[in-house]
Scaffold this motif. Structure first.
Motif, mmCIF file in Angstrom:
data_model
loop_
_atom_site.group_PDB
_atom_site.id
_atom_site.type_symbol
_atom_site.label_atom_id
_atom_site.label_comp_id
_atom_site.label_asym_id
_atom_site.label_seq_id
_atom_site.Cartn_x
_atom_site.Cartn_y
_atom_site.Cartn_z
ATOM 1 N N HIS A 99 0.660 -1.328 0.156
ATOM 2 C CA HIS A 99 0.123 0.049 -0.193
ATOM 3 C C HIS A 99 0.733 1.534 -0.145
ATOM 4 O O HIS A 99 2.056 1.133 0.668
ATOM 5 C CB HIS A 99 -1.185 -0.301 1.057
ATOM 6 C CG HIS A 99 -0.464 -0.066 2.611
ATOM 7 N ND1 HIS A 99 -0.425 0.967 3.428
ATOM 8 C CD2 HIS A 99 0.203 -0.561 3.403
ATOM 9 C CE1 HIS A 99 0.023 0.985 4.937
ATOM 10 N NE2 HIS A 99 0.213 -0.584 4.489
ATOM 11 N N ASP A 258 5.840 3.031 5.801
ATOM 12 C CA ASP A 258 4.719 1.976 6.269
ATOM 13 C C ASP A 258 4.041 2.356 4.912
ATOM 14 O O ASP A 258 3.515 3.576 5.358
ATOM 15 C CB ASP A 258 4.277 2.066 7.903
ATOM 16 C CG ASP A 258 2.979 0.907 7.604
ATOM 17 O OD1 ASP A 258 2.365 0.275 6.221
ATOM 18 O OD2 ASP A 258 1.744 0.701 8.822
ATOM 19 N N GLU A 288 -5.624 1.460 3.143
ATOM 20 C CA GLU A 288 -5.421 0.287 3.918
ATOM 21 C C GLU A 288 -5.347 0.589 5.217
ATOM 22 O O GLU A 288 -5.566 0.017 6.066
ATOM 23 C CB GLU A 288 -3.820 0.039 3.615
ATOM 24 C CG GLU A 288 -3.797 -1.868 4.100
ATOM 25 C CD GLU A 288 -2.980 -1.377 6.175
ATOM 26 O OE1 GLU A 288 -2.934 -2.268 6.227
ATOM 27 O OE2 GLU A 288 -2.421 -0.383 5.710
ATOM 28 N N GLU A 289 -4.636 1.890 5.090
ATOM 29 C CA GLU A 289 -4.310 2.675 6.628
ATOM 30 C C GLU A 289 -6.001 2.860 7.627
ATOM 31 O O GLU A 289 -5.671 3.144 8.619
ATOM 32 C CB GLU A 289 -4.047 3.255 6.856
ATOM 33 C CG GLU A 289 -2.078 3.634 7.076
ATOM 34 C CD GLU A 289 -1.414 2.895 7.425
ATOM 35 O OE1 GLU A 289 -2.623 2.062 8.864
ATOM 36 O OE2 GLU A 289 -0.187 2.458 7.082
ATOM 37 N N HIS A 434 4.398 4.380 12.294
ATOM 38 C CA HIS A 434 3.094 4.888 12.257
ATOM 39 C C HIS A 434 3.574 6.411 12.950
ATOM 40 O O HIS A 434 3.064 7.809 12.847
ATOM 41 C CB HIS A 434 1.991 4.729 12.707
ATOM 42 C CG HIS A 434 1.245 4.134 11.962
ATOM 43 N ND1 HIS A 434 0.172 3.917 12.306
ATOM 44 C CD2 HIS A 434 1.508 2.951 11.306
ATOM 45 C CE1 HIS A 434 -0.545 2.829 10.943
ATOM 46 N NE2 HIS A 434 0.725 1.952 10.614
#
Ligand code: MN
Ligand code: MN
Length: 459
Positions: A99, A258, A288-289, A434
């Motif tokens: 992603h 990420d 995706e998150e 994150h």
């Protein structure tokens, strides 16, 4: 089982390759801080490498054959690549999926206000963040403003040396006695994450003089009116470039790793593999998150539709053939995993955690509370992958996200597994996932890229 760092196994030649890859990766991160920026640089890159847009092939009524390279873009935020193999599509594809969205602060639709002689832009965060990490750091604004006539204005402010940056204030420590007693998730609340964008009043205005000054600049420099925020996608991200980390320069510290570390390595692997028997596919998705939702997330039919289109263009399409193709496919759901952090050792199971510098991670399952929400990769499939990775001399490690019941997380793996295909979570360990700046190991980037190449070549 032996678990050790792979750094000392490399030849001089490999170390050179590793450094080149990591330098190009850092550039990719700098040029792609939003999903749209990622898609646009990826399209530029793959067109140079001979990829042709699916739409164009359809328009020109051409057919697809082994060796052809095609791509499709979905709403500028999601891209899929196919490298046609010599085998029938019914036999399945080898799929890499990652992603290209990352946690950030999105600017609201009615964002601009003034308070205490400051002009602010109101935000609503995207994805899982520790809100207290986002205050007092330099921030940039990236995105797009769509005008009523359909024209778009690209925004990228805060990255050039001469650009201004933006910031969120925090209470001075001298007065923070009460604040410091609060729980970490209350110290900075979501609605308090508004960025400061100005402090200079416009002369002769009656009220909201600072806001009026900002509106004047937006109009003059960017041709943006206040109402244009309604149809904008503006993302607030940490300002500045990706950096090498450590005296030994063994790591990379940057925003958005990420999951751009897996997106970039998947892309590189796709471009590196010259010939495939099973069709190679690389899916780079958005959302995706926040649960892979929406038209550009993995749950969208876009992927399936594209596969149907390429089957049609090879003369192999039928509803049944499509289902067989999907069910017979194999996938590496490429996403980052938690790297072991000695500072927080008690959150991990030392024997079942990934270490930075130990290579690619294979995660049989993810999920939370007894693996809920996980894809659980078949032992047979993992056996198949072990053999491929060992034959290609790719260093890999197995891991879970953390200690049992410490928390959990999901990826796109479970969505593709619904087609009945073999899927496993796979990727790169990350420290401070994150956070505004995340850390990875250059060696893991190198291994995972080699692993993806070996997977694409697998029969
Ligand atoms: Mn991820
Ligand atoms: Mn994530």
């Amino acid at each position: 089982m032996k678990r050790e760092s792979i750094w000392n196994k490399y030849t001089k030649e490999q170390l050179k390759e590793l450094e080149t890859l990591s330098k190009n990766y850092r550039n990719f991160l700098d040029e792609g801080k939003t999903e749209r920026e990622c898609v646009s640089q990826i399209v530029n890159r793959i067109e140079e490498e001979g990829y042709v847009e699916l739409e164009r092939i359809r328009r020109e009524k051409k057919k697809l054959k082994a060796g052809d390279k095609v791509y499709a873009v979905n709403m500028d935020k999601n891209v899929i690549l196919f490298h046609m193999g010599s085998r029938d599509l019914e036999e399945g594809m080898n799929i890499l999926g990652a992603h290209i969205d990352s946690p950030r602060l999105d600017i609201k639709q009615n964002p601009l206000y003034e308070e205490g002689d400051f002009a602010y832009l109101d935000t609503h965060y995207y994805g899982g963040i520790k809100k207290y990490q986002w205050v007092t750091i330099p921030l940039a604004i990236h995105g797009v403003v769509i005008k009523k006539d359909g024209s778009s204005i690209l925004i990228n402010i805060g990255e050039d040396e001469d650009d201004p940056v933006f910031f969120i204030s925090d209470l001075l420590v001298h007065l923070a006695g009460e604040q410091m007693e609060k729980k970490a998730n209350k110290v900075i609340e979501g609605e308090a994450l508004d960025i400061i964008v100005g402090n200079k009043p416009l002369e002769k205005e009656e009220k909201d003089k600072v806001k009026a000054g900002i509106l004047k600049i937006l109009k003059e420099e960017y041709d943006i009116e206040e109402e244009d925020f309604i149809s904008a996608e503006l993302e607030v991200v940490p300002a500045g470039k990706a950096k090498e980390a450590g005296f030994d320069r063994s790591m990379i510290l940057a925003y958005g790793q990420d999951d751009r570390v897996c997106a970039y390595s998947s892309l590189e692997a796709m471009l590196q593999v010259k010939k495939v028997k099973r069709t190679g596919c690389c899916i780079l998705v958005d959302k995706e998150e926040i649960g892979s939702v929406g038209a550009t997330g993995m749950q969208s039919k876009f992927f399936e539709n594209c596969v149907a289109e390429i089957m049609e263009l090879t003369g192999q399409f039928s509803e049944l053939a499509l289902r067989r193709c999907l069910a017979n496919s194999k996938m590496l759901s490429s996403d980052v995993g938690a790297g072991f952090d000695p500072g927080y050792a008690s959150s991990f199971d030392k024997n079942n955690v990934a270490y930075l510098g130990h290579g690619m991670i294979l995660k049989k399952y993810t999920g939370a509370r007894g693996k809920a929400g996980s894809n659980d990769a078949n032992a047979e499939y993992i056996g198949f992958l072990r053999k491929i990775m060992e034959e290609a001399d790719v260093a890999f490690q197995t891991a879970e996200l953390g200690k049992v019941d410490a928390g959990g997380g999901g990826t796109i793996a479970y969505i593709l597994s619904l087609y009945g295909m073999n899927v496993i979570d796979c990727g790169v360990p990350v420290l401070n996932m994150h956070a505004p700046y995340e850390a990875t190991s250059k060696a893991d980037l190198y291994e995972v890229k080699r692993g993806y190449e070996a997977f694409l070549k697998a029969e």
